[in-house]
Enzyme design. Structure first.
Site, PDB file in Angstrom:
ATOM      1  N   GLU A  57      13.955  54.859 -24.978  1.00 40.88           N
ATOM      2  CA  GLU A  57      15.359  54.781 -24.558  1.00 40.88           C
ATOM      3  C   GLU A  57      15.507  54.155 -23.182  1.00 40.88           C
ATOM      4  OE1 GLU A  57      15.130  57.115 -28.033  1.00 40.88           O
ATOM      5  OE2 GLU A  57      14.040  57.392 -26.138  1.00 40.88           O
ATOM      6  N   HIS A 126      19.397  67.241 -31.960  1.00 40.10           N
ATOM      7  CA  HIS A 126      20.223  66.226 -32.611  1.00 40.10           C
ATOM      8  C   HIS A 126      21.706  66.615 -32.584  1.00 40.10           C
ATOM      9  CE1 HIS A 126      16.197  65.765 -34.353  1.00 40.10           C
ATOM     10  NE2 HIS A 126      16.504  64.490 -34.545  1.00 40.10           N
TER      11      HIS A 126
END
Length: 334
Positions: A57, A126
């Site tokens: 990321e 998540h």
């Protein structure tokens, strides 16, 4: 269109209009994204404009900042908002400050898309709602749509903007708002009553809230999934509430909020994120500063709890009609 289709359409429209728009991220190319938001784009625009990245990321956002400084308009996807933390240094120290540090010579016209929030049994890694972190950072814009129509128009506006934007997509309503009650999982979906999403180009100006339900007795401020939960609650309680969908958290349409609270005299703020340090605290402070002499009751917040995200108890964690209804009744008693 549902929200996934609307987001896909927005990127399609902008890639067709501007050859500098590129889409990048984990599995966004051939696979079309874990939620299929980028499905078909690589086949249409090629592997140099829609491409997969390694699982890094920090690298994804760092590359996007550089691409933006050189004149492109990258749209990086962070697969889940929970994964965005390794990229914080690039977003906070580089993207948000680039215009100021370069005296306007360089900008970071990047739009970071990411699914956020719970409701799909994704567990602790998540399901997080980290919007408060980004609203704190000067130089970043933060956008959270609640309908497919808004999602497309706001995403187009974000891609066209010359500053970095965090575009959080509430995955609980990716395929439409839940049909039925909001305090337990639903097995069916319903189309949003807002109507169809145009196929072509349109934009919704950043920094403009929407009044989704006019009312006179209390102002509800919400965004994302919570707009629909608030609507369900109002229908169940019968309270004449005015619901404001912020749409963009930064820049904030404080004028619409101020006018509404001065009219109703009461305010309830709803968000899924944890309470302490949540964006609702900033909203409450602004309402108090601007509307103090018009308030008939203390401002109420209905939020997630100050705990790590509870996978097995997520439907108790979410603000639902029971807790929101209690807050509405409490402010109406004053």
């Amino acid at each position: 269109m549902n929200m996934i289709q609307a987001i896909n359409s927005a990127m399609d429209v902008m890639m067709a209009r501007d050859s500098g728009v590129v889409v990048m991220g984990e599995d966004v190319g051939y696979f079309g994204g874990v939620f299929r938001a980028t499905a078909g784009l690589q086949a249409k625009y090629g592997k140099t404009r829609v491409f997969d990245t390694p699982i890094t990321e920090c690298g994804i956002i760092g590359v996007a900042v550089g691409m933006g400084a050189y004149g492109l308009r990258p749209v990086p996807e962070i697969q889940f908002a929970d994964y965005i933390y390794p990229a914080l240094d690039q977003l906070v120290s580089e993207a948000a400050r680039l215009r100021y540090r370069s005296a306007g010579d360089f900008t970071a016209p990047i739009t970071v898309r990411s699914p956020f929030g719970g409701g799909i049994f994704g567990g602790q890694t998540h399901s997080q709602s980290p919007e408060g972190i980004f609203t704190h950072v000067s130089g970043l814009k933060t956008v959270i749509p609640s309908t497919p129509y808004d999602a497309k128009g706001l995403l187009i506006a974000s891609i066209e903007d010359n500053d970095p934007t965090i575009f959080f997509e509430p995955k609980r309503i990716y395929n439409g708002p839940f049909h039925g009650h909001y305090d337990k999982p639903a097995t069916t979906w319903a189309n949003h009553p807002g109507g169809e999403v145009p196929e072509g180009y349109y934009r919704i100006e950043l920094g403009k809230a929407a009044i989704t339900r006019p009312g006179n007795d209390v102002t509800i401020i919400a965004y994302g999934t919570m707009v629909h939960v608030a609507t369900t609650t109002v229908e169940e309680t019968g309270i004449d509430a005015e619901i404001i969908d912020l749409r963009t958290l930064v820049p904030l349409d404080i004028e619409t909020i101020e006018a509404s609270v001065k009219k109703t005299g009461r305010c309830v703020i709803i968000h899924e994120a944890t309470r302490t340090g949540g964006y609702g605290a900033e909203l409450a402070a602004l309402v108090q500063e601007r509307c103090f002499y018009h308030l008939e009751a203390p401002i109420e917040r209905v939020t997630g709890f100050d705990t790590p995200y509870p996978h097995s108890l997520e439907w108790a964690y979410f603000p639902g009609p029971v807790r929101i209804g209690e807050a509405l009744k409490k402010v109406m008693r004053n």
